[in-house]
Design a protein around this motif. Sequence first.
Motif, PDB file in Angstrom:
ATOM      1  N   LEU A  20       0.830  -1.202   0.000  1.00 51.27           N
ATOM      2  CA  LEU A  20       0.000   0.000   0.000  1.00 51.27           C
ATOM      3  C   LEU A  20       0.867   1.256   0.000  1.00 51.27           C
ATOM      4  O   LEU A  20       0.484   2.290  -0.567  1.00 51.27           O
ATOM      5  CB  LEU A  20      -0.938   0.003   1.203  1.00 51.27           C
ATOM      6  N   GLY A  21       2.042   1.145   0.613  1.00 44.62           N
ATOM      7  CA  GLY A  21       2.986   2.268   0.588  1.00 44.62           C
ATOM      8  C   GLY A  21       3.468   2.574  -0.819  1.00 44.62           C
ATOM      9  O   GLY A  21       3.630   3.748  -1.192  1.00 44.62           O
ATOM     10  N   PHE A  22       3.682   1.510  -1.618  1.00 43.41           N
ATOM     11  CA  PHE A  22       4.080   1.724  -3.013  1.00 43.41           C
ATOM     12  C   PHE A  22       2.975   2.467  -3.777  1.00 43.41           C
ATOM     13  O   PHE A  22       3.256   3.359  -4.582  1.00 43.41           O
ATOM     14  CB  PHE A  22       4.360   0.383  -3.696  1.00 43.41           C
ATOM     15  N   ILE A  23       1.723   2.061  -3.522  1.00 46.16           N
ATOM     16  CA  ILE A  23       0.595   2.711  -4.195  1.00 46.16           C
ATOM     17  C   ILE A  23       0.514   4.178  -3.778  1.00 46.16           C
ATOM     18  O   ILE A  23       0.332   5.069  -4.621  1.00 46.16           O
ATOM     19  CB  ILE A  23      -0.725   1.988  -3.845  1.00 46.16           C
ATOM     20  N   MET A  24       0.654   4.440  -2.486  1.00 44.84           N
ATOM     21  CA  MET A  24       0.574   5.811  -1.974  1.00 44.84           C
ATOM     22  C   MET A  24       1.699   6.677  -2.534  1.00 44.84           C
ATOM     23  O   MET A  24       1.482   7.818  -2.956  1.00 44.84           O
ATOM     24  CB  MET A  24       0.641   5.801  -0.441  1.00 44.84           C
ATOM     25  N   ASP A  25       2.911   6.130  -2.567  1.00 43.35           N
ATOM     26  CA  ASP A  25       4.068   6.905  -3.054  1.00 43.35           C
ATOM     27  C   ASP A  25       3.944   7.249  -4.531  1.00 43.35           C
ATOM     28  O   ASP A  25       4.549   8.225  -4.993  1.00 43.35           O
ATOM     29  CB  ASP A  25       5.357   6.116  -2.810  1.00 43.35           C
ATOM     30  N   ALA A  26       3.177   6.448  -5.283  1.00 46.88           N
ATOM     31  CA  ALA A  26       3.020   6.706  -6.722  1.00 46.88           C
ATOM     32  C   ALA A  26       2.010   7.823  -6.993  1.00 46.88           C
ATOM     33  O   ALA A  26       1.930   8.322  -8.117  1.00 46.88           O
ATOM     34  CB  ALA A  26       2.590   5.429  -7.434  1.00 46.88           C
ATOM     35  N   LEU A  27       1.241   8.231  -5.967  1.00 46.98           N
ATOM     36  CA  LEU A  27       0.257   9.303  -6.130  1.00 46.98           C
ATOM     37  C   LEU A  27       0.941  10.667  -6.045  1.00 46.98           C
ATOM     38  O   LEU A  27       2.008  10.797  -5.432  1.00 46.98           O
ATOM     39  CB  LEU A  27      -0.816   9.203  -5.038  1.00 46.98           C
ATOM     40  N   PRO A  28       0.349  11.681  -6.619  1.00 52.65           N
ATOM     41  CA  PRO A  28       0.907  13.044  -6.488  1.00 52.65           C
ATOM     42  C   PRO A  28       1.007  13.454  -5.018  1.00 52.65           C
ATOM     43  O   PRO A  28       0.201  13.008  -4.181  1.00 52.65           O
ATOM     44  CB  PRO A  28      -0.115  13.915  -7.233  1.00 52.65           C
ATOM     45  N   GLY A  29       1.970  14.278  -4.700  1.00 52.45           N
ATOM     46  CA  GLY A  29       2.217  14.669  -3.319  1.00 52.45           C
ATOM     47  C   GLY A  29       1.043  15.330  -2.638  1.00 52.45           C
ATOM     48  O   GLY A  29       0.906  15.259  -1.408  1.00 52.45           O
ATOM     49  N   ASP A  30       0.183  16.000  -3.392  1.00 53.28           N
ATOM     50  CA  ASP A  30      -0.950  16.712  -2.802  1.00 53.28           C
ATOM     51  C   ASP A  30      -2.260  15.930  -2.921  1.00 53.28           C
ATOM     52  O   ASP A  30      -3.340  16.468  -2.639  1.00 53.28           O
ATOM     53  CB  ASP A  30      -1.115  18.083  -3.456  1.00 53.28           C
ATOM     54  N   ALA A  31      -2.198  14.659  -3.325  1.00 56.45           N
ATOM     55  CA  ALA A  31      -3.413  13.856  -3.492  1.00 56.45           C
ATOM     56  C   ALA A  31      -4.055  13.581  -2.134  1.00 56.45           C
ATOM     57  O   ALA A  31      -3.394  13.125  -1.195  1.00 56.45           O
ATOM     58  CB  ALA A  31      -3.088  12.542  -4.197  1.00 56.45           C
ATOM     59  N   LEU A  32      -5.351  13.854  -2.022  1.00 56.41           N
ATOM     60  CA  LEU A  32      -6.059  13.646  -0.761  1.00 56.41           C
ATOM     61  C   LEU A  32      -6.137  12.162  -0.387  1.00 56.41           C
ATOM     62  O   LEU A  32      -6.237  11.816   0.797  1.00 56.41           O
ATOM     63  CB  LEU A  32      -7.474  14.226  -0.866  1.00 56.41           C
ATOM     64  N   ASP A  33      -6.089  11.285  -1.375  1.00 57.57           N
ATOM     65  CA  ASP A  33      -6.150   9.844  -1.093  1.00 57.57           C
ATOM     66  C   ASP A  33      -4.967   9.381  -0.246  1.00 57.57           C
ATOM     67  O   ASP A  33      -5.064   8.362   0.458  1.00 57.57           O
ATOM     68  CB  ASP A  33      -6.171   9.047  -2.399  1.00 57.57           C
ATOM     69  N   ARG A  34      -3.876  10.106  -0.301  1.00 59.42           N
ATOM     70  CA  ARG A  34      -2.690   9.726   0.481  1.00 59.42           C
ATOM     71  C   ARG A  34      -3.010   9.700   1.981  1.00 59.42           C
ATOM     72  O   ARG A  34      -2.453   8.894   2.735  1.00 59.42           O
ATOM     73  CB  ARG A  34      -1.533  10.682   0.213  1.00 59.42           C
ATOM     74  N   ILE A  35      -3.908  10.566   2.420  1.00 58.30           N
ATOM     75  CA  ILE A  35      -4.201  10.703   3.857  1.00 58.30           C
ATOM     76  C   ILE A  35      -4.825   9.424   4.406  1.00 58.30           C
ATOM     77  O   ILE A  35      -4.361   8.859   5.400  1.00 58.30           O
ATOM     78  CB  ILE A  35      -5.131  11.912   4.110  1.00 58.30           C
ATOM     79  N   TRP A  36      -5.917   8.946   3.761  1.00 56.06           N
ATOM     80  CA  TRP A  36      -6.579   7.755   4.303  1.00 56.06           C
ATOM     81  C   TRP A  36      -5.803   6.472   4.019  1.00 56.06           C
ATOM     82  O   TRP A  36      -5.877   5.515   4.799  1.00 56.06           O
ATOM     83  CB  TRP A  36      -8.019   7.652   3.804  1.00 56.06           C
ATOM     84  N   ILE A  37      -5.033   6.452   2.921  1.00 55.74           N
ATOM     85  CA  ILE A  37      -4.186   5.274   2.670  1.00 55.74           C
ATOM     86  C   ILE A  37      -3.123   5.154   3.764  1.00 55.74           C
ATOM     87  O   ILE A  37      -2.850   4.062   4.274  1.00 55.74           O
ATOM     88  CB  ILE A  37      -3.528   5.353   1.273  1.00 55.74           C
ATOM     89  N   LYS A  38      -2.564   6.295   4.158  1.00 53.52           N
ATOM     90  CA  LYS A  38      -1.559   6.292   5.229  1.00 53.52           C
ATOM     91  C   LYS A  38      -2.167   5.790   6.540  1.00 53.52           C
ATOM     92  O   LYS A  38      -1.516   5.051   7.293  1.00 53.52           O
ATOM     93  CB  LYS A  38      -0.989   7.696   5.412  1.00 53.52           C
TER      94      LYS A  38
END
Length: 443
Positions: free
Chosen positions: A416-434
Amino acid sequence: MARKPLCFVLMPFGIKSAGGDKPINFDAVYNDFIKPAVEEAGLEPIRADEEQAGGIIHKPMFERLVLCEYAIADLTTANANVFYELGVRHAAKPRTTVLLFAEGQGRLPFDVAPLRAMPYSIGEKGGPTNKKEAIKGLVAKLKAARKNVDKDSPLFQLIDEYPEIKLAHEKTDVFREQVAYAEELKAKLRKARKHGRDAIYEVELSLGELDDEEAGVIVDLFLSYRSVEAWPDMIRMFDRIDLALRATILLREQYAFALNRNGDGDLAESVLLELIDQRGPSSETYGLLGRVYKDRWDAAKAENKEAKAKGYLKKAIEAYLKGFEADWRDAYPGINALTLMHVADPTDVRITQLRAVVEYAVKRKIANGAADYWDHATLLELAVLGKDQAVSNAQLAELLPHVREVWEPKTTAKNLGFIMDALPGDALDRIWIKEIIEQLLES
């Protein structure tokens, strides 16, 4: 208390396709049908450990085949191990062997078709149906076998001069004690796994030379170290195991797994490639090889070696795809390929088709009632890839009760970290994935 006669059960394990329109859950067949019938007939069931088989027949298996007063052989799938073991049994015992097969799963091989085998039916989820009647029928077969003086072994039936094999009661008693000893050790290992590596090591120290122990105990000890991430102990132990057991597919795959986790990816790769060369493609072997390349990609990425990282990412995807192609019912290599393809190129035209097959495979397995941790982890990963927060949280709740070993949620969190890191730095999805990653690491 009088001891019950032993009944050894020869059959496939887990979920297997047998040629019919649905796979069979052989563990359910044993637990819901065969075992209750054996016990109702006044016998004590013994089933060979799945891990003990490993493609090699060992001394304890021969002992059980020869010394158990009764035996049941499930001939469904024409499993090579079962037929080999049945041959040994028929050569050693003139009678008291009962044969079974699942109806509607293809014809029995010609050589055993004339034998009187009892059919049983399979339901939609792969388990036995009409259980009450099936148990009653098998109980009758076993009771008849106890009283029957007729020979059921073709060898004893057809060759008049073939000798009866007589074994001393002392040998049978020693065998019975060995079975009880192995079960006692396995119970100790179950308790030790809850207390960590040192408790497992204490059990190992209580043993003698490892190559003198029953194969099932050795495999249980080996995998107990895996459950607590004791990779050096697995590597150390592998070198002490009997050569025949060390040559089995299961042990070699898990040895490579430990080598890679311990930082020796080169040797792990060599072991896995040798396995593939010797016995052909396998979802498990290619899945482990994909992990070796994925770890190399991750390491190269951390060192900012972009060209090297790109090459290993491609190799990891290829290995996972080969694993999924080897057996599409095993979703594990499929979801790993899918995740890495999203990382490498989210516009890859193969993604849509692969996702559909992976999702179908894992949902079919769950519907058949045989899901494990990795199946629920696959659904979580699919939901995160689809950027569906609500479904992801629901799948996380389903997943956590299925955690068996401490390293499993760590592996999912890393993906899941790989998926999150591939998203843009400002993507809101990063918050709930983290947040999901943090819950996995805390589990």
